[in-house]
Scaffold this motif. Structure first.
Motif, PDB file in Angstrom:
ATOM      1  N   TYR A 127      46.000  38.493  37.257  1.00  0.00           N
ATOM      2  CA  TYR A 127      44.735  37.823  37.564  1.00  0.00           C
ATOM      3  C   TYR A 127      43.810  37.828  36.355  1.00  0.00           C
ATOM      4  N   ILE A 159      39.890  38.988  43.827  1.00  0.00           N
ATOM      5  CA  ILE A 159      41.169  39.665  43.634  1.00  0.00           C
ATOM      6  C   ILE A 159      41.385  40.666  44.762  1.00  0.00           C
ATOM      7  N   SER A 166      35.418  41.035  42.074  1.00  0.00           N
ATOM      8  CA  SER A 166      35.804  40.291  40.876  1.00  0.00           C
ATOM      9  C   SER A 166      35.158  38.914  40.817  1.00  0.00           C
ATOM     10  N   ARG A 171      45.037  33.383  39.614  1.00  0.00           N
ATOM     11  CA  ARG A 171      46.226  34.173  39.922  1.00  0.00           C
ATOM     12  C   ARG A 171      47.471  33.540  39.305  1.00  0.00           C
ATOM     13  N   TYR A 267      45.698  42.784  35.325  1.00  0.00           N
ATOM     14  CA  TYR A 267      44.344  42.244  35.438  1.00  0.00           C
ATOM     15  C   TYR A 267      43.722  42.127  34.048  1.00  0.00           C
TER      16      TYR A 267
END
Length: 513
Positions: A127, A159, A166, A171, A267
């Motif tokens: 992400y 997320i 977030s 994604r 992430y």
């Protein structure tokens, strides 16, 4: 951590890098690979699996270079962004970039399965989430470019499974993660089962091209049909690759958190010196996981005190992940950033016959290193590969972004060369240097790298990097002398840690304080 010890990564804490016997005398092979990080070991494995006689030479231990300092993200979501890659390499280039990195993720999984390597290989989603300086439009632009490149990117409003809000995020499915040193140890076993030889403690000094290549150092030589240089910054060419890439230092911290408190995934935020996050199982403790967070990148040897980079990284981590309040590990690694964002993989740009090179990890060392093995295997075997042009080490691709990057980095090198002028040192004399630390002294017209070891003994060396003569700087955290120009690093008393330098810093007289 003692002041005379470098930092240790999570991987090294449980799996020290493997040593083998050094090479002595003369040897022959079909392929000689220089460097036992992920690029060199993948290249050696794939060629050994194709029936080639392979010898791997490594100055230190398997995985002891930058590979052992990775956070081991396996990503085809490229951090230079697909909408930027389109400008530099075109839509077809961006498509090949995505396809090659996704293929690398699949290749690692296939090798682990085929060879029975238990390396915590796992498929996860990744992400991108916004930093305060960017808006949703940025993610939408990147989503559209990623889809044109072939990625199944999609917008989500938040997320899942992370303890902070977030906001909107992009994604990317089917990415991955693993334990790099477990994987390299498995590759080493597989190479040796196929008759390959791995020699650590073997410092290569020269690589010669020809119908039969020759790789040599003190007391040994290897004659081979092909030589592959996988030393991160290449050691065999003083100029060509180094003007098109620059060394950056990236910092990592790891905190033990309750298992399941952060969802497995990769992430990244969208800052310029972005943060990158993942979790990893703790060996022998199923109730906890490592939260691994990296970021705060800067040009190598451009900060006065490397330790200052950890404070904002730890503060950011605590703010976003409340379970992380203490940090068990912190370490740093060197990232080579190409001017046009793609690694240099393929035939030697200096036209040395039957010599190949893999460099320019661009923050994606695990996948770029695997691509190195896949592409160079095909080049040596004569198998067509559509990635060849994208990664060609001789390429020159002109765009506003890449030209500006090239100019800025080489102007920075030029400014570092000006430090040769007698403008003064960090301190006036050795007595001002704490035990276990180093500093630059000005002595007449010369720059001196001065190290006071823990016993108080003073070691003096020329401060000029033995690659092209830039003035090195002391790295407090890693207890090393780092070159700000092309990535060379030296130990406290001048021994080479990382190329492109081959020889150590020139020693001056040693005196007692």
């Amino acid at each position: 951590m003692q002041s005379n010890e470098r930092s240790v990564s999570v991987w090294e804490s449980t799996h020290p890098q493997r040593q083998t016997t050094p090479l002595t005398g003369d040897a022959e092979a079909d392929v000689c690979v220089i460097g036992a990080g992920i690029a060199g070991m993948t290249t050696a494995y794939l060629l050994a699996a194709a029936g080639k006689r392979v010898i791997v030479l490594e100055k230190d231990a398997i995985g002891a270079g930058e590979t052992g300092q990775t956070t081991a993200h396996l990503s085809s979501a490229l951090d230079d962004y697909f909408h930027v890659l389109e400008k530099v390499h075109g839509e077809d280039g961006a498509r090949l970039a995505f396809a090659s990195h996704q293929a690398a993720i699949e290749q690692i999984g296939a090798i682990a399965a085929a060879e029975g390597i238990d390396c915590d290989y796992e498929r996860v989603d990744g992400y991108y989430f916004l930093d305060p300086d960017k808006t949703r439009d940025f993610l939408e632009k990147e989503r559209d470019a990623a889809r044109r490149a072939g990625a199944d990117a999609e917008m989500v409003e938040r997320i899942p499974g992370v303890p902070f809000d977030s906001g909107p995020a992009l994604r990317f499915p089917r990415l991955g993660q693993f334990h790099i040193l477990k994987y390299l140890n498995g590759l080493a076993d597989a190479i040796e089962r196929r008759g390959g030889r791995i020699h650590t403690g073997t410092h290569v000094m020269e690589v010669e091209g020809g119908e039969r290549t020759r790789v040599s150092g003190e007391g040994f030589s290897v004659t081979a049909g092909a030589a592959v240089v996988c030393t991160n910054p290449p050691i065999h060419d003083r100029f060509r690759p180094h003007t098109k890439q620059a060394p950056y230092r990236s910092y990592v911290v790891a905190s033990r958190i309750p298992a399941g408190s952060v969802a497995r995934g990769l992430y990244w935020d969208t800052r310029e010196a972005y943060h990158y996050i993942r979790v990893q199982p703790v060996e022998g403790d199923p109730s906890h996981e490592w939260l691994i967070v990296g970021g705060e990148d800067h040009k190598q040897a451009h900060e006065d005190d490397e330790r200052q980079s950890y404070a904002p990284l730890e503060a950011w981590t605590r703010e976003h992940f409340p379970a992380a309040q203490t940090f068990d590990f912190r370490w740093s690694g060197m990232v080579m950033e190409p001017a046009d964002y793609m690694a240099f993989i393929g035939r030697d740009p200096g036209k040395r016959e039957n010599v190949y090179v893999g460099t320019g990890d661009s923050g994606h060392g695990m996948t770029h290193g695997t691509i190195t093995g896949m592409l160079i295997r095909d080049l040596i075997l004569g198998t067509p590969n559509e990635w060849e042009s994208l990664y060609d080490p001789s390429r020159i691709r002109i765009s506003t972004d890449s030209v500006m990057e090239f100019v800025e980095e080489n102007l920075d090198v030029a400014s570092e060369m000006l430090r040769l002028a007698p403008t003064g040192g960090d301190v006036d004399g050795p007595v001002q240097i704490p035990a276990g630390s180093g500093a630059i002294l000005q002595r007449g017209l010369s720059k001196v790298a001065c190290y006071r070891d823990p016993s108080g003994a003073v070691h003096e060396m020329s401060a000029l990097c033995t690659h092209l003569g830039c003035v090195v700087r002391w790295n407090t955290e890693e207890t090393s002398w780092d070159c700000p120009c092309h990535g060379s690093r030296f130990g406290p008393t001048g021994e080479v840690l990382t190329g492109p330098a081959i020889g150590p810093l020139k020693k001056l007289d040693e005196v007692k304080s």
